[in-house]
Scaffold this active site. Structure first.
Site, PDB file in Angstrom:
ATOM      1  N   GLY A   1       2.682  -1.659  -7.955  1.00 46.73           N
ATOM      2  CA  GLY A   1       1.750  -2.718  -8.344  1.00 46.73           C
ATOM      3  C   GLY A   1       2.477  -3.900  -8.970  1.00 46.73           C
ATOM      4  N   PHE A   2       1.688  -4.825  -9.467  1.00 46.66           N
ATOM      5  CA  PHE A   2       2.216  -6.051 -10.077  1.00 46.66           C
ATOM      6  C   PHE A   2       3.124  -5.715 -11.278  1.00 46.66           C
ATOM      7  CE2 PHE A   2       0.658  -9.257 -13.410  1.00 46.66           C
ATOM      8  CZ  PHE A   2       1.763 -10.087 -13.256  1.00 46.66           C
TER       9      PHE A   2
ATOM     10  N   GLY B   1      -1.617  -1.243  -4.685  1.00 50.12           N
ATOM     11  CA  GLY B   1      -0.236  -1.739  -4.733  1.00 50.12           C
ATOM     12  C   GLY B   1       0.307  -2.051  -3.348  1.00 50.12           C
TER      13      GLY B   1
ATOM     14  N   VAL C   1      -1.839  10.049  -8.858  1.00 44.21           N
ATOM     15  CA  VAL C   1      -1.671  10.612 -10.207  1.00 44.21           C
ATOM     16  C   VAL C   1      -2.865  11.450 -10.666  1.00 44.21           C
ATOM     17  CG1 VAL C   1      -0.077   8.832 -11.023  1.00 44.21           C
ATOM     18  CG2 VAL C   1      -2.549   8.501 -11.341  1.00 44.21           C
TER      19      VAL C   1
ATOM     20  N   TYR D   1     -13.742   1.010 -15.784  1.00 40.50           N
ATOM     21  CA  TYR D   1     -12.371   0.677 -16.217  1.00 40.50           C
ATOM     22  C   TYR D   1     -12.253   0.814 -17.741  1.00 40.50           C
ATOM     23  CZ  TYR D   1      -8.168  -2.347 -16.579  1.00 40.50           C
ATOM     24  OH  TYR D   1      -6.918  -2.874 -16.835  1.00 40.50           O
TER      25      TYR D   1
ATOM     26  N   LYS E   1     -10.099   3.652 -19.800  1.00 42.27           N
ATOM     27  CA  LYS E   1      -8.964   3.290 -20.667  1.00 42.27           C
ATOM     28  C   LYS E   1      -9.204   3.746 -22.106  1.00 42.27           C
ATOM     29  CE  LYS E   1      -6.235   1.030 -17.753  1.00 42.27           C
ATOM     30  NZ  LYS E   1      -4.817   1.373 -17.496  1.00 42.27           N
TER      31      LYS E   1
ATOM     32  N   THR F   1      -2.291 -10.897 -17.765  1.00 43.28           N
ATOM     33  CA  THR F   1      -0.906 -11.232 -17.417  1.00 43.28           C
ATOM     34  C   THR F   1      -0.863 -11.649 -15.955  1.00 43.28           C
ATOM     35  OG1 THR F   1      -0.133  -9.673 -19.068  1.00 43.28           O
ATOM     36  CG2 THR F   1       1.449 -10.295 -17.375  1.00 43.28           C
TER      37      THR F   1
HETATM   38  P1  NAD Z   1      -1.971  -3.408  -9.770  1.00 46.93           P
HETATM   39  O1  NAD Z   1      -3.238  -3.092  -9.074  1.00 46.93           O
HETATM   40  O2  NAD Z   1      -1.109  -4.475  -9.206  1.00 46.93           O
HETATM   41  O3  NAD Z   1      -1.089  -2.120  -9.959  1.00 46.93           O
HETATM   42  C1  NAD Z   1      -1.629  -0.837 -10.159  1.00 46.93           C
HETATM   43  C2  NAD Z   1      -0.832   0.144  -9.318  1.00 46.93           C
HETATM   44  O4  NAD Z   1      -1.312   1.472  -9.578  1.00 46.93           O
HETATM   45  C3  NAD Z   1      -0.972  -0.103  -7.825  1.00 46.93           C
HETATM   46  O5  NAD Z   1       0.293  -0.120  -7.207  1.00 46.93           O
HETATM   47  C4  NAD Z   1      -1.821   1.071  -7.340  1.00 46.93           C
HETATM   48  O6  NAD Z   1      -1.578   1.407  -5.996  1.00 46.93           O
HETATM   49  C5  NAD Z   1      -1.410   2.148  -8.334  1.00 46.93           C
HETATM   50  N1  NAD Z   1      -2.405   3.220  -8.478  1.00 46.93           N
HETATM   51  C6  NAD Z   1      -3.724   3.082  -8.781  1.00 46.93           C
HETATM   52  N2  NAD Z   1      -4.320   4.290  -8.802  1.00 46.93           N
HETATM   53  C7  NAD Z   1      -3.352   5.207  -8.511  1.00 46.93           C
HETATM   54  C8  NAD Z   1      -3.336   6.624  -8.392  1.00 46.93           C
HETATM   55  N3  NAD Z   1      -4.439   7.351  -8.545  1.00 46.93           N
HETATM   56  N4  NAD Z   1      -2.160   7.246  -8.105  1.00 46.93           N
HETATM   57  C9  NAD Z   1      -1.025   6.528  -7.948  1.00 46.93           C
HETATM   58  N5  NAD Z   1      -0.974   5.173  -8.030  1.00 46.93           N
HETATM   59  C10 NAD Z   1      -2.134   4.525  -8.322  1.00 46.93           C
HETATM   60  O7  NAD Z   1      -2.388  -3.783 -11.290  1.00 46.93           O
HETATM   61  P2  NAD Z   1      -1.473  -4.297 -12.497  1.00 46.93           P
HETATM   62  O8  NAD Z   1      -1.994  -5.614 -12.930  1.00 46.93           O
HETATM   63  O9  NAD Z   1      -0.042  -4.142 -12.167  1.00 46.93           O
HETATM   64  O10 NAD Z   1      -1.880  -3.251 -13.624  1.00 46.93           O
HETATM   65  C11 NAD Z   1      -1.024  -2.176 -13.969  1.00 46.93           C
HETATM   66  C12 NAD Z   1      -1.541  -1.488 -15.213  1.00 46.93           C
HETATM   67  O11 NAD Z   1      -1.597  -2.424 -16.286  1.00 46.93           O
HETATM   68  C13 NAD Z   1      -2.944  -0.910 -15.047  1.00 46.93           C
HETATM   69  O12 NAD Z   1      -3.009   0.332 -15.726  1.00 46.93           O
HETATM   70  C14 NAD Z   1      -3.823  -1.934 -15.742  1.00 46.93           C
HETATM   71  O13 NAD Z   1      -4.962  -1.343 -16.288  1.00 46.93           O
HETATM   72  C15 NAD Z   1      -2.899  -2.454 -16.833  1.00 46.93           C
HETATM   73  N6  NAD Z   1      -3.269  -3.814 -17.270  1.00 46.93           N
HETATM   74  C16 NAD Z   1      -2.916  -4.906 -16.522  1.00 46.93           C
HETATM   75  C17 NAD Z   1      -3.294  -6.169 -16.955  1.00 46.93           C
HETATM   76  C18 NAD Z   1      -2.902  -7.418 -16.216  1.00 46.93           C
HETATM   77  O14 NAD Z   1      -3.275  -8.520 -16.665  1.00 46.93           O
HETATM   78  N7  NAD Z   1      -2.159  -7.374 -15.149  1.00 46.93           N
HETATM   79  C19 NAD Z   1      -4.048  -6.315 -18.128  1.00 46.93           C
HETATM   80  C20 NAD Z   1      -4.402  -5.170 -18.824  1.00 46.93           C
HETATM   81  C21 NAD Z   1      -3.986  -3.927 -18.393  1.00 46.93           C
END
Ligand code: NAD
Ligand code: UDP
Length: 319
Positions: A10-11, A36, A57, A150, A154, A180
């Protein structure tokens, strides 16, 4: 350290993998690609310190060999119901990643006596009645609202992490991440940054939901990753907010993007009702991060947008 990172494709996960490999650690990336993209990890393919396991997971996790740290980032993260990748369209998967995924990753940390870091979120504060949000605020969350899949996952994940810490003595950390942005965001996950930057680059009007008076505080990804790495290396068990306190209304934000991208097409207002419990104000109080981690963000919103635009141009075939 040998570090398991879930959500690696993911990001944020992909930036974490890159940073921790650069710091000399061994990284095991885990992802099921639900939101992702394997391209985010392509540059690590030949790295001897990097290994990838395709796995959900929510199912029991087995990692061969010793693990020194576990970082649980796997979860859909966009609220937007217009995108198939929004958590409102992946509600059960989102609750399972937050609940079962947190249980399974804590189990790995417990079995290996590894340190643990949970990626939590400002969403645990819900539509906050306290402003800015400090870690002592308990939040204002609708348990059955559109975003609850969500938010409550969390909140459960945080509670379970503290239970493993208090009952099993697992060496845990919780980061509460505020909005972010940066390269490696999915183009079509519907979050405000990819949506507006792509619209601006296509010279289309930017879609602002509601009256655009709701606020967010946007952090550039390199600042966030630095804060998270510092937290991983610290001994802090209570939650720590990591984000940029520079607050903006979504309307001002859209105008800034149009200015930087030179988009003459302006703004179009769209109904906000589909998002139901869209938080009206959000800004992190980062006093604890400053004190405990000697961390604060360095990149302004304007700088961050300029750093992000080339990624979107390239992905859109405009570079
Ligand atoms: P994203 O969607 O780009 O990345 C999430 C990744 O998790 C993806 O690659 C997805 O395929 C993987 N994933 C989801 N469910 C899965 C599972 N059951 N098994 C294996 N892989 C799984 O999102 P992101 O922005 O990179 O967020 C990453 C984490 O950071 C998340 O937990 C999110 O809640 C947290 N977060 C992000 C932000 C933000 O602004 N980017 C803000 C608050 C919290
Ligand atoms: N938003 C918007 N236009 C878009 C996408 C989002 O105005 O095209 C708004 C959304 O309603 C919210 C804010 O931008 O108020 C941030 O949305 P995002 O989906 O990025 O994440 P959130 O912070 O709500 O989880």
């Amino acid at each position: 350290m040998r570090i398991l990172i879930t959500g690696a494709a993911g990001f944020l996960g992909s930036h974490l993998c890159t940073r921790l490999i650069k710091d000399g650690h061994q990284v095991i990336g885990m992802d099921n690609f639900v939101t992702g993209n394997p391209d985010n990890l392509a540059h690590l393919a030949g790295e001897p310190g990097f290994q990838f396991i395709r796995h959900d997971v929510s199912d029991f996790i087995f990692v061969p060999g010793k693990v020194d740290a576990v970082m649980h980032f796997a979860s859909p993260a966009s609220p937007n119901p217009d995108s198939p990748y929004g958590y409102t369209n992946l509600p059960i998967q989102t609750m399972k990643a937050g609940a079962l995924g947190t249980h399974n990753t804590l189990g790995v940390a417990h079995a290996h006596r590894a340190r643990y870091l949970l990626a939590s979120t400002s969403e645990i504060y819900g539509d906050p009645l306290e402003h800015p949000q400090s870690e002592s605020y308990w939040g204002h969350v609708d348990p059955i609202g559109v975003r609850s899949v969500y938010d409550e996952a969390k909140r459960f994940a945080e509670a379970l992490t503290m239970a493993y810490h208090r009952y099993h003595g697992v060496d845990t950390r919780i980061v509460r991440i505020f909005n972010t942005y940066g390269p490696n965001m999915r183009l079509d996950d519907g979050r405000v940054v990819p949506n507006l930057i792509q619209q601006a680059l296509r010279h289309e009007p930017l879609t602002v939901y509601g009256d655009g008076q709701q606020t967010r505080s946007f952090c550039y990804v390199s600042d966030l990753i630095e804060g998270i790495v510092r937290l991983l290396l610290s001994d802090e068990h209570d939650p720590v907010n990591i984000g940029n306190p520079q607050e903006t209304t979504i309307l001002e934000f859209a105008k800034t993007i149009n200015e930087i991208a030179g988009n003459p097409a302006g703004i179009v207002f769209k109904p906000a009702s589909r998002l139901g419990d869209d938080p009206q104000r959000r800004r992190p109080d980062i006093t604890r991060a400053k004190k405990i981690l000697q961390w604060e963000p360095k990149i302004t919103l304007e700088e961050g947008i300029r750093l992000t635009i080339p990624y979107f141009k390239e992905k859109m075939g405009l570079a």
